[in-house]
Write a protein that holds these residues in place. Structure first.
Motif, PDB file in Angstrom:
ATOM      1  N   THR A  31     -23.928 -12.489   9.981  1.00 19.76           N
ATOM      2  CA  THR A  31     -25.073 -13.243  10.500  1.00 19.76           C
ATOM      3  C   THR A  31     -25.346 -14.384   9.530  1.00 19.76           C
ATOM      4  OG1 THR A  31     -26.815 -12.116   9.258  1.00 19.76           O
ATOM      5  CG2 THR A  31     -26.092 -11.064  11.318  1.00 19.76           C
ATOM      6  N   ILE A  32     -26.211 -15.299   9.932  1.00 18.22           N
ATOM      7  CA  ILE A  32     -26.566 -16.366   8.989  1.00 18.22           C
ATOM      8  C   ILE A  32     -27.330 -15.795   7.797  1.00 18.22           C
ATOM      9  CG2 ILE A  32     -26.455 -18.230  10.679  1.00 18.22           C
ATOM     10  CD1 ILE A  32     -29.553 -18.235  10.686  1.00 18.22           C
ATOM     11  N   GLU A  33     -27.968 -14.638   7.986  1.00 16.92           N
ATOM     12  CA  GLU A  33     -28.641 -13.991   6.851  1.00 16.92           C
ATOM     13  C   GLU A  33     -27.632 -13.641   5.753  1.00 16.92           C
ATOM     14  OE1 GLU A  33     -30.404 -10.734   8.956  1.00 16.92           O
ATOM     15  OE2 GLU A  33     -32.317 -11.783   9.158  1.00 16.92           O
ATOM     16  N   ASP A  34     -26.420 -13.292   6.157  1.00 12.27           N
ATOM     17  CA  ASP A  34     -25.384 -12.916   5.196  1.00 12.27           C
ATOM     18  C   ASP A  34     -24.938 -14.090   4.320  1.00 12.27           C
ATOM     19  OD1 ASP A  34     -25.374 -10.307   6.229  1.00 12.27           O
ATOM     20  OD2 ASP A  34     -23.794 -10.802   7.679  1.00 12.27           O
ATOM     21  N   ILE A  35     -25.076 -15.297   4.821  1.00 12.22           N
ATOM     22  CA  ILE A  35     -24.624 -16.468   4.048  1.00 12.22           C
ATOM     23  C   ILE A  35     -25.802 -17.263   3.484  1.00 12.22           C
ATOM     24  CG2 ILE A  35     -22.492 -16.642   5.384  1.00 12.22           C
ATOM     25  CD1 ILE A  35     -23.821 -19.213   6.682  1.00 12.22           C
ATOM     26  N   ARG A  36     -27.001 -16.718   3.616  1.00 14.04           N
ATOM     27  CA  ARG A  36     -28.215 -17.437   3.210  1.00 14.04           C
ATOM     28  C   ARG A  36     -28.152 -17.939   1.764  1.00 14.04           C
ATOM     29  NH1 ARG A  36     -34.325 -15.239   4.011  1.00 14.04           N
ATOM     30  NH2 ARG A  36     -35.365 -17.171   3.436  1.00 14.04           N
ATOM     31  N   ASP A  37     -27.813 -17.066   0.827  1.00 16.54           N
ATOM     32  CA  ASP A  37     -27.793 -17.482  -0.585  1.00 16.54           C
ATOM     33  C   ASP A  37     -26.793 -18.606  -0.828  1.00 16.54           C
ATOM     34  OD1 ASP A  37     -29.767 -15.628  -1.158  1.00 16.54           O
ATOM     35  OD2 ASP A  37     -28.369 -14.136  -1.952  1.00 16.54           O
ATOM     36  N   ASP A  38     -25.590 -18.460  -0.289  1.00 11.84           N
ATOM     37  CA  ASP A  38     -24.570 -19.507  -0.453  1.00 11.84           C
ATOM     38  C   ASP A  38     -25.015 -20.811   0.205  1.00 11.84           C
ATOM     39  OD1 ASP A  38     -22.916 -17.801  -1.857  1.00 11.84           O
ATOM     40  OD2 ASP A  38     -21.697 -17.275  -0.110  1.00 11.84           O
ATOM     41  N   PHE A  39     -25.625 -20.699   1.388  1.00  8.74           N
ATOM     42  CA  PHE A  39     -26.106 -21.879   2.096  1.00  8.74           C
ATOM     43  C   PHE A  39     -27.184 -22.591   1.282  1.00  8.74           C
ATOM     44  CE2 PHE A  39     -29.048 -24.050   4.935  1.00  8.74           C
ATOM     45  CZ  PHE A  39     -28.187 -24.800   5.712  1.00  8.74           C
ATOM     46  N   GLU A  40     -28.146 -21.817   0.771  1.00 12.71           N
ATOM     47  CA  GLU A  40     -29.231 -22.421  -0.015  1.00 12.71           C
ATOM     48  C   GLU A  40     -28.708 -23.040  -1.302  1.00 12.71           C
ATOM     49  OE1 GLU A  40     -32.149 -19.295  -0.217  1.00 12.71           O
ATOM     50  OE2 GLU A  40     -32.907 -19.768   1.789  1.00 12.71           O
ATOM     51  N   ASP A  41     -27.723 -22.409  -1.938  1.00 12.00           N
ATOM     52  CA  ASP A  41     -27.104 -22.991  -3.136  1.00 12.00           C
ATOM     53  C   ASP A  41     -26.438 -24.320  -2.795  1.00 12.00           C
ATOM     54  OD1 ASP A  41     -27.879 -20.912  -4.768  1.00 12.00           O
ATOM     55  OD2 ASP A  41     -25.923 -19.910  -4.730  1.00 12.00           O
TER      56      ASP A  41
END
Length: 100
Positions: free
Chosen positions: A79-89
């Protein structure tokens, strides 16, 4: 930014196979793939990285997205929740903020 979300979260959903799944899981997969296809189109139509960030954050908490995220988790898909940290970085490194 849009292509990052598409490649990390959406493409694995689109590539998921229906083979070997129960009827209920096949129907759920078909539903999440239709929703994901619409999301890919929506993300590709954003005009700026800032729009991607704003809508990514909105998608994390919308009721419709939460339902799809629940189905994706049940099917063991990202889900997009799974990539949230990488996306925010990535957004932070690019200097893209969610404010207008």
């Amino acid at each position: 930014m849009a292509e990052f979300v598409i490649s990390k979260a959406f493409n694995p959903v689109m590539r998921a196979k229906r083979d070997g799944k129960s009827e209920a899981d096949r129907k759920a997969l078909e539903h999440v793939q239709q929703a994901t296809k619409a999301e890919i189109e929506r993300y590709r139509n954003y005009d700026s990285a800032q729009q991607v960030v704003i809508n990514f954050k909105r998608d994390l908490s919308s009721d419709a997205a939460k339902k799809v995220h629940s189905q994706l988790r049940r099917l063991h898909l990202p889900t997009i929740e799974d990539i949230r940290d990488d996306f925010e970085d990535k957004a932070r490194k690019l200097g893209v903020k969610a404010s207008s």
